[in-house]
Scaffold this active site. Structure first.
Site, PDB file in Angstrom:
ATOM      1  N   LYS A  39       0.844  -1.208   0.000  1.00  9.53           N
ATOM      2  CA  LYS A  39       0.000   0.000   0.000  1.00  9.53           C
ATOM      3  C   LYS A  39       0.871   1.247   0.000  1.00  9.53           C
ATOM      4  CE  LYS A  39      -3.854  -2.040   2.435  1.00  9.53           C
ATOM      5  NZ  LYS A  39      -4.315  -2.444   3.747  1.00  9.53           N
ATOM      6  N   GLN A  92      -5.360  -1.538   9.493  1.00  9.21           N
ATOM      7  CA  GLN A  92      -5.233  -2.873   8.921  1.00  9.21           C
ATOM      8  C   GLN A  92      -5.871  -3.913   9.847  1.00  9.21           C
ATOM      9  OE1 GLN A  92      -4.010  -3.520   5.871  1.00  9.21           O
ATOM     10  NE2 GLN A  92      -4.364  -5.702   6.089  1.00  9.21           N
ATOM     11  N   ASP A 125     -11.659   2.641   3.703  1.00  5.81           N
ATOM     12  CA  ASP A 125     -11.991   1.208   3.663  1.00  5.81           C
ATOM     13  C   ASP A 125     -13.501   0.997   3.531  1.00  5.81           C
ATOM     14  OD1 ASP A 125     -10.133  -0.882   3.722  1.00  5.81           O
ATOM     15  OD2 ASP A 125      -9.638  -0.532   5.832  1.00  5.81           O
TER      16      ASP A 125
HETATM   17  N1  GUN Z   1      -7.278  -6.953   5.943  1.00  6.03           N
HETATM   18  C1  GUN Z   1      -7.567  -7.724   4.854  1.00  6.03           C
HETATM   19  N2  GUN Z   1      -8.193  -6.983   3.906  1.00  6.03           N
HETATM   20  C2  GUN Z   1      -8.306  -5.738   4.412  1.00  6.03           C
HETATM   21  C3  GUN Z   1      -8.852  -4.534   3.899  1.00  6.03           C
HETATM   22  O1  GUN Z   1      -9.381  -4.441   2.788  1.00  6.03           O
HETATM   23  N3  GUN Z   1      -8.760  -3.464   4.714  1.00  6.03           N
HETATM   24  C4  GUN Z   1      -8.205  -3.515   5.948  1.00  6.03           C
HETATM   25  N4  GUN Z   1      -8.182  -2.414   6.692  1.00  6.03           N
HETATM   26  N5  GUN Z   1      -7.690  -4.610   6.455  1.00  6.03           N
HETATM   27  C5  GUN Z   1      -7.738  -5.717   5.676  1.00  6.03           C
END
Ligand code: GUN
Length: 296
Positions: free
Chosen positions: A53, A97, A120
Site C-alpha cells: 500500500k 489494517q 476502507d
Molecule cells: N485486511 C484484509 N483486507 C483488508 C482490507 O481491505 N482493509 C483492511 N483495513 N484490512 C484488511
C-alpha cells in the site's frame, strides 16, 4: 472450451494510472492526498499488504503516512491516534489494517474513524449509505470485484448473482453493490442448503469464503462469470507454498465463461480501489466534484 481469464493485474494498473492522473490534477491545485495506514502488531501477511500500500500510494503521487504500533497496543492508544489523524487536515484517508490483536475491539475502532476519511468503507455510516443507495465510501475489495465483473459483463441487470460468504468486509458489501447494479442477489454461507445446486443457478458467482478450492468445476454454470476473492496459502512440496483461491481454478476454467485467477485477479484491485477512494475522499472533503474512475 476455456474461460476468458480476467486480468486483474492489468485492470488494476490502468485504474491506478487514472488515479495518478487525478492526484496530479489535485497536486496542480496544491493538494496532495494523504493516506494514513495503521498497522498494529506483526502479522506477516498484514506487513506485506501494508508495504505494498505504501509503495503504490507513493507511485500514484500521494502521501503515505504510516503508523506501526506494537502488538500490545491498548485500545486507548489506538483511539487516541485515530482522533489525531481525524483532526489532521493533511490526512484524507485512514485505514486500520485488520485483523487487530484480541485486546482491541475492532468495532469501536472502525466507529472512531471520521466517515469522510473512511477509505476502507467499513464505518457503519458508510455501510448504511451503501445499503440505502446514498453516496459514500465503498469497501475496496467488493468494488474491485464489481469492476472486474463489468469488464466481461458490462450490464449486470437481471443476472442471477450468488455471493458465497457473508463477511462485513466482502460478502455483504459486494451483495449490496451487485443489488445496486440491478442483479438478483443471493448471499450463501456455511449453513446454506445445497450450495452446489445454488451456485449452478448463478450467472455471476462471487466466492468469498476463505476455504481453499471449495467451489468445484461442476458447481459452475457453463458460461458463468466467476470472481474468486479467496487468497489461501497451501503448503507445497519441499517447504514451498502456493496461493489458491476459493474456486478450484483448473476445473472451473473449463466451464466458466470468464474467471479471475489467484493470484492476479481480485487481489491487485483492492489497493487500486483504496487509492481511488483516497482521491475521492480528498476531493469530497474539499467540496470538489466527484471523479469517475471505473468504466461506466
Ligand atoms: N485486511 C484484509 N483486507 C483488508 C482490507 O481491505 N482493509 C483492511 N483495513 N484490512 C484488511
Amino acid at each position: 472450451m476455456s474461460a476468458t481469464i480476467i486480468d486483474g493485474k492489468a485492470i488494476a494498473a490502468s485504474l491506478r494510472a487514472r488515479v495518478a492522473e487525478a492526484a496530479a490534477d489535485l497536486a496542480a491545485r496544491g493538494i496532495v492526498p494523504g493516506l494514513a495506514v495503521i498497522l498494529v502488531g506483526e502479522d506477516p501477511a498484514s506487513r506485506v499488504y501494508v508495504a505494498s500500500k505504501k509503495k503504490m500510494t507513493a507511485a500514484a503521487g500521494m502521501r503515505s503516512i504510516d503508523h506501526t504500533l506494537p502488538p500490545d497496543t491498548t485500545q486507548e492508544r489506538l483511539l487516541a491516534l485515530i482522533a489525531e489523524l481525524n483532526r489532521d487536515e493533511g490526512v484524507d484517508g485512514i485505514l486500520v489494517q485488520l485483523p487487530l490483536p484480541p485486546q482491541i475491539d475492532a468495532g469501536q475502532v472502525l466507529l472512531a474513524i471520521d466517515p469522510a476519511k473512511d477509505v476502507d468503507g467499513f464505518h457503519p455510516l458508510n455501510a448504511g449509505r451503501l445499503a440505502t443507495g446514498e453516496p459514500g465510501l465503498v469497501p475496496c475489495t467488493p468494488l474491485g470485484c464489481v469492476i472486474l465483473a463489468k469488464t466481461v459483463a458490462p450490464s449486470l441487470t437481471g443476472l442471477n448473482a450468488v455471493v458465497v460468504g457473508r463477511s462485513n468486509i466482502v460478502g455483504k458489501p459486494v451483495a449490496q453493490l451487485l443489488l445496486a447494479e440491478s442483479a438478483t442477489v443471493t448471499i450463501a454461507h456455511s449453513r446454506t442448503r445445497d450450495l452446489p445446486g445454488l451456485c449452478r443457478g448463478a450467472d455471476l458467482l462471487v466466492a468469498a469464503v476463505g476455504r481453499p478450492e471449495m467451489i468445484r468445476g461442476d458447481w459452475i454454470r457453463p458460461g458463468a462469470v466467476v470472481i474468486d476473492v479467496g487468497i489461501n496459502r497451501l503448503a507445497g512440496e519441499g517447504g514451498t507454498s502456493r496461493l489458491v483461491g476459493d474456486v478450484a481454478f483448473a476445473e472451473a476454467v473449463e466451464v466458466a465463461g470468464a474467471i479471475t485467477p489467484v493470484p492476479g485477479g481480485v487481489g491487485p484491485m483492492t489497493i487500486a480501489c483504496l487509492l481511488a477512494n483516497t482521491v475521492r475522499a480528498a476531493r469530497a472533503r474539499r467540496g470538489l466534484p466527484e471523479v469517475i474512475f471505473e468504466p461506466a
